[in-house]
Design an enzyme around this catalytic site. Structure first.
Site, PDB file in Angstrom:
ATOM      1  N   THR A  98      88.462  79.148 -32.265  1.00 22.25           N
ATOM      2  CA  THR A  98      87.254  79.262 -31.764  1.00 22.25           C
ATOM      3  C   THR A  98      86.877  78.572 -30.338  1.00 22.25           C
ATOM      4  O   THR A  98      87.932  77.662 -30.082  1.00 22.25           O
ATOM      5  CB  THR A  98      85.864  79.150 -32.425  1.00 22.25           C
ATOM      6  N   LYS A 127      89.934  72.469 -28.126  1.00 22.09           N
ATOM      7  CA  LYS A 127      89.856  71.288 -27.753  1.00 22.09           C
ATOM      8  C   LYS A 127      88.974  70.326 -28.284  1.00 22.09           C
ATOM      9  O   LYS A 127      89.035  69.166 -28.472  1.00 22.09           O
ATOM     10  CB  LYS A 127      89.990  71.275 -26.397  1.00 22.09           C
ATOM     11  N   GLU A 151      99.480  71.669 -30.490  1.00 22.35           N
ATOM     12  CA  GLU A 151     100.070  71.682 -29.304  1.00 22.35           C
ATOM     13  C   GLU A 151      99.327  72.255 -28.279  1.00 22.35           C
ATOM     14  O   GLU A 151      99.317  72.247 -27.027  1.00 22.35           O
ATOM     15  CB  GLU A 151     101.351  72.410 -29.542  1.00 22.35           C
ATOM     16  N   VAL A 154      96.632  71.074 -25.115  1.00 25.31           N
ATOM     17  CA  VAL A 154      97.105  70.307 -24.031  1.00 25.31           C
ATOM     18  C   VAL A 154      98.113  71.080 -22.999  1.00 25.31           C
ATOM     19  O   VAL A 154      99.090  71.263 -23.658  1.00 25.31           O
ATOM     20  CB  VAL A 154      97.675  68.754 -24.204  1.00 25.31           C
ATOM     21  N   GLY A 208      91.567  85.102 -17.679  1.00 26.10           N
ATOM     22  CA  GLY A 208      91.458  84.541 -19.077  1.00 26.10           C
ATOM     23  C   GLY A 208      91.832  82.939 -18.932  1.00 26.10           C
ATOM     24  O   GLY A 208      92.338  82.212 -19.984  1.00 26.10           O
ATOM     25  N   GLU A 211      87.289  78.354 -19.015  1.00 24.38           N
ATOM     26  CA  GLU A 211      86.314  78.303 -20.451  1.00 24.38           C
ATOM     27  C   GLU A 211      85.409  79.173 -20.365  1.00 24.38           C
ATOM     28  O   GLU A 211      85.141  79.942 -19.155  1.00 24.38           O
ATOM     29  CB  GLU A 211      85.989  77.079 -20.444  1.00 24.38           C
ATOM     30  N   LYS A 226      91.288  66.885 -22.650  1.00 21.20           N
ATOM     31  CA  LYS A 226      92.743  66.651 -22.727  1.00 21.20           C
ATOM     32  C   LYS A 226      93.036  65.338 -22.909  1.00 21.20           C
ATOM     33  O   LYS A 226      93.979  64.936 -23.620  1.00 21.20           O
ATOM     34  CB  LYS A 226      93.588  67.573 -21.990  1.00 21.20           C
ATOM     35  N   GLY A 327      96.141  80.545 -20.190  1.00 19.22           N
ATOM     36  CA  GLY A 327      96.301  81.766 -20.370  1.00 19.22           C
ATOM     37  C   GLY A 327      96.454  82.367 -21.780  1.00 19.22           C
ATOM     38  O   GLY A 327      96.565  81.491 -22.763  1.00 19.22           O
TER      39      GLY A 327
HETATM   40  N1  HSE Z   1      90.335  76.668 -19.009  1.00 18.78           N
HETATM   41  C1  HSE Z   1      91.599  75.673 -19.496  1.00 18.78           C
HETATM   42  C2  HSE Z   1      92.348  75.551 -18.454  1.00 18.78           C
HETATM   43  C3  HSE Z   1      92.308  76.596 -20.369  1.00 18.78           C
HETATM   44  O1  HSE Z   1      91.856  76.242 -17.117  1.00 18.78           O
HETATM   45  O2  HSE Z   1      93.236  74.663 -18.211  1.00 18.78           O
HETATM   46  C4  HSE Z   1      93.463  75.880 -21.056  1.00 18.78           C
HETATM   47  O3  HSE Z   1      92.959  74.670 -21.852  1.00 18.78           O
END
Ligand code: HSE
Length: 345
Positions: A98, A127, A151, A154, A208, A211, A226, A327
């Protein structure tokens, strides 16, 4: 053949990317890893559906593409609430994907706690739970004799956590420095090529990468999340959001980007975690900030949606990992690797 009953909660960009991979890698999982995945339940924000014989992934993807309710999948039982569905149906592994919520990590953290308490292994790309409560959740997993793996949180499927925890086992880390957000790196790279911030942000959203609320990316919160996960997993230390010095990229102007280019530099959103008093020790200095890096710095040449991370260690000096940071299928790869690790037990 060993069968893994999988529950997938979250069926947005990441959930669909993972489901797609499960379908394309079905034969490989059987032939190379000796197990088969039976996707018994899937949930989105509207419903939780369950079918003991397994759900049909192409049908699920088609329903999602057409924005049709998942309950239209033939032969399913359904619940309005994912927690209730999970309690009633269980499984061997929960994939929790989610959306990230950095305020209280809900609803993901409740899904994860519930699954661990039901002795399910958990793999996640979310995250929020890792950033806010990694140590508590890992402790719960340990008590329940199951695994919690993250995994994909990050640098998407690029192997960062397994590199440090498994590949570099026994090495001690002094500091971490990297580009840990795909969206902002995509934007900064395009701005260096003369493009407009807003156009490129819209492109990153369409791909995609961003966020649901892209403020989380451009204001640096995603990179902070992260950093908090890395602080917990690498240093065993809980750092809170307000302890991180954070600056996003919204104040970076086209002029600054051009000036940096003229000086043979590149502006990058840099995340760093540094053990202030010595190797492997706390306290930690954690920062997310745009910095102009000279082209001699390897991070200056990491462009587009690529991310990179450098661990400074006692045994190998510097180790750098570079790869896609965002992605759909790229994040799905992180979940797939975690699923294989769990299934190998
Ligand atoms: N929105 C995040 C990014 C997605 O652009 O890095 C991956 O965590």
């Amino acid at each position: 053949m060993k069968q893994i009953r999988l529950s997938l909660i979250g069926f947005g960009v990441v959930g669909q990317g993972f489901a797609q991979l499960l379908a394309t890698k079905h034969d490989l999982l059987r032939s190379h890893f000796g197990f088969e995945v039976k996707l018994v339940s899937v949930a989105n924000s509207r419903s939780f559906i369950y079918r003991e014989e397994g759900l049909n992934i192409p049908i699920l993807l088609e329903l999602a593409a057409k924005h049709v309710a998942l309950t239209q999948h033939p032969g399913v039982q359904s619940w309005d609430n994912a927690l209730a569905g999970l309690h009633a149906t269980g499984g061997d592994v929960l994939a929790e994907v989610t959306g990230t919520n950095l305020h209280d990590a809900e609803p993901g953290i409740s899904h994860i706690r519930a699954a661990l308490k039901q002795n399910m292994h958990v793999i996640t790309a979310n995250k929020g739970p890792g950033a806010l409560a990694a140590i508590e959740l890992l402790h719960l997993a340990h008590e329940q004799h199951v695994q919690l793996r993250m995994e994909a949180t990050v640098m998407a499927g690029t192997p960062v956590l397994s590199t440090i925890q498994e590949g570099l086992a026994g090495a001690r880390v002094r500091s971490i420095r990297g580009i840990l957000n795909g969206t902002t790196n995509y934007i900064l790279t395009a701005m260096a090529g003369g493009r407009d911030y807003h156009d490129v942000l819209a492109e990153a959203q369409a791909q995609g990468y961003a966020e649901t609320d892209p403020t989380v990316d451009v204001e640096g919160y995603d990179a902070v999340a992260k950093a908090l996960i890395l602080s917990a997993l690498v240093f065993g230390h809980t750092v809170t959001l307000d302890q991180v010095a954070r600056e996003g990229i919204t104040k970076v102007t086209k002029d600054q980007v051009h000036k940096a280019a003229h000086e043979n530099k590149r502006i990058k959103l840099i995340t760093s975690v540094h053990a202030v008093t010595g190797i492997g020790e706390c306290p930690l200095d954690v920062r997310v900030e745009p910095l102009a890096l000279p082209l001699t710095d390897p991070l200056a040449r990491v462009d587009g949606v690529l991310n990179a991370i450098t661990f400074q260690t006692d045994t190998l000096s510097e180790v750098t990992v570079i790869g896609p940071g965002a992605g759909s299928v790229q994040t799905g790869q992180g979940l797939l690797a975690d699923l294989i690790a769990v299934a190998r037990l």
